[in-house]
Design an enzyme around this catalytic site. Structure first.
Site, PDB file in Angstrom:
ATOM      1  N   TYR A 197      38.679  31.303  30.463  1.00 38.91           N
ATOM      2  CA  TYR A 197      39.285  32.614  30.714  1.00 38.91           C
ATOM      3  C   TYR A 197      40.792  32.630  30.457  1.00 38.91           C
ATOM      4  O   TYR A 197      41.372  33.695  30.271  1.00 38.91           O
ATOM      5  CB  TYR A 197      39.066  33.040  32.180  1.00 38.91           C
ATOM      6  CG  TYR A 197      37.651  33.246  32.608  1.00 38.91           C
ATOM      7  CD1 TYR A 197      36.591  33.256  31.698  1.00 38.91           C
ATOM      8  CD2 TYR A 197      37.341  33.431  33.954  1.00 38.91           C
ATOM      9  CE1 TYR A 197      35.286  33.440  32.121  1.00 38.91           C
ATOM     10  CE2 TYR A 197      36.041  33.624  34.386  1.00 38.91           C
ATOM     11  CZ  TYR A 197      35.016  33.623  33.472  1.00 38.91           C
ATOM     12  OH  TYR A 197      33.729  33.814  33.893  1.00 38.91           O
ATOM     13  N   HIS A 220      29.971  25.802  33.200  1.00 37.63           N
ATOM     14  CA  HIS A 220      29.956  27.198  32.762  1.00 37.63           C
ATOM     15  C   HIS A 220      28.660  27.574  32.042  1.00 37.63           C
ATOM     16  O   HIS A 220      28.089  28.648  32.284  1.00 37.63           O
ATOM     17  CB  HIS A 220      31.150  27.447  31.838  1.00 37.63           C
ATOM     18  CG  HIS A 220      31.610  28.867  31.827  1.00 37.63           C
ATOM     19  ND1 HIS A 220      32.932  29.226  31.677  1.00 37.63           N
ATOM     20  CD2 HIS A 220      30.937  30.035  31.955  1.00 37.63           C
ATOM     21  CE1 HIS A 220      33.044  30.547  31.714  1.00 37.63           C
ATOM     22  NE2 HIS A 220      31.847  31.059  31.873  1.00 37.63           N
TER      23      HIS A 220
END
Length: 271
Positions: free
Chosen positions: A44, A102
């Protein structure tokens, strides 16, 4: 705000905020308005924003919860250890509350090596809870069968019209808290007839209906941070009303509302 108690007895707030595509001002505003749980990831590029926002607001690290994730190119034992250290440096902290993989790798050995590195960090007291993101039950089962530290959290796309019931029930049975990314279906819920009618019935926003639905299902929603104070207050207000069992059933059985197009075993589908 109430808490969820994880399977290792760690308590975390029942409402979190995603930082994907958030900027420093959005995270600072969220901190100033009482947000306690921030979901980030190396991918991110918002970890440094959380660090800076803490400095700007004068909030103490121990006053909030931070979750981050290992990206696809950081998998494997040595890579995961290095990725964790980068994350700590970016966040300006010496521990994480939650650390997750993730996305599962197609090579299960890579997933297991990554998990082993995370377990070592857990035993060293540098991580309070471990988790899996975008792992479906058959991916998670391989971790569970071979782990020393049981997963406490799992993240999946979850929202009205896409509740992934089999996975939801699997994680419930394993006592792994499911967290919902994209709990507002990337805005698609705003045009849905049922959600619109329930919004009018309960005199709340459509977003609040979706967040309250998540909580009813025992799922922790992770809406994205917003620059608007009104939207932040809207999120908190979603904890203050109840939806009838009949209306919950209507949401559970509503037609498919679409999904983000991301599946761990397939190429991304553009919707």
């Amino acid at each position: 705000m109430k808490n969820f108690r994880l399977n290792n007895n760690l308590e975390i707030p029942e409402l979190g905020f995603g930082t994907y595509k958030a900027d420093l001002e959005a995270i600072k505003l969220a901190l100033e308005n009482g947000v306690k749980y921030f979901d980030t990831a190396s991918f991110y590029n918002t970890e440094k924003f959380i660090c800076e926002a803490l400095k700007l607001t004068g909030k103490k690290r121990e006053e909030i919860f931070i979750a981050s994730k290992i990206w696809k190119n950081e998998m494997g034992y040595e890579n995961a250890l290095a990725a964790f250290n980068r994350t700590l440096e970016n966040l300006g902290t010496d521990y994480l509350d939650v650390y997750m993989i993730h996305w599962p790798d197609k090579d299960m050995n890579i997933n297991l090596e990554t998990w082993q590195a995370m377990e070592e960090l857990y035993f060293q007291g540098k991580i309070k809870a471990l988790g899996l993101s975008n792992f479906l039950p058959y991916h998670a089962e391989e971790i569970i069968k071979n782990c020393k530290v049981f997963p406490s959290v799992a993240q999946l796309e979850f929202h009205p019209g896409h509740t992934q019931t089999f996975a939801l029930n699997y994680f419930r049975e394993k006592k792994i808290l499911l967290q919902a990314w994209s709990p507002l279906a990337r805005g698609r819920i705003f045009d849905d007839v049922l959600i619109s009618s329930l919004s009018e019935k309960y005199n709340v926003s459509k977003a609040q209906i979706c967040l309250r639905f998540c909580l009813y299902e025992g799922v922790m929603p992770l809406p994205r941070s917003s620059l608007k104070i009104e939207r932040l207050q809207e999120y908190f207000d979603s904890l203050e009303f109840e939806i009838s069992p009949e209306d919950i059933s209507r949401i559970e059985n509503m037609p498919p509302l679409g999904w983000g197009g991301e599946h761990p075993d397939r190429e991304r589908v553009k919707n």
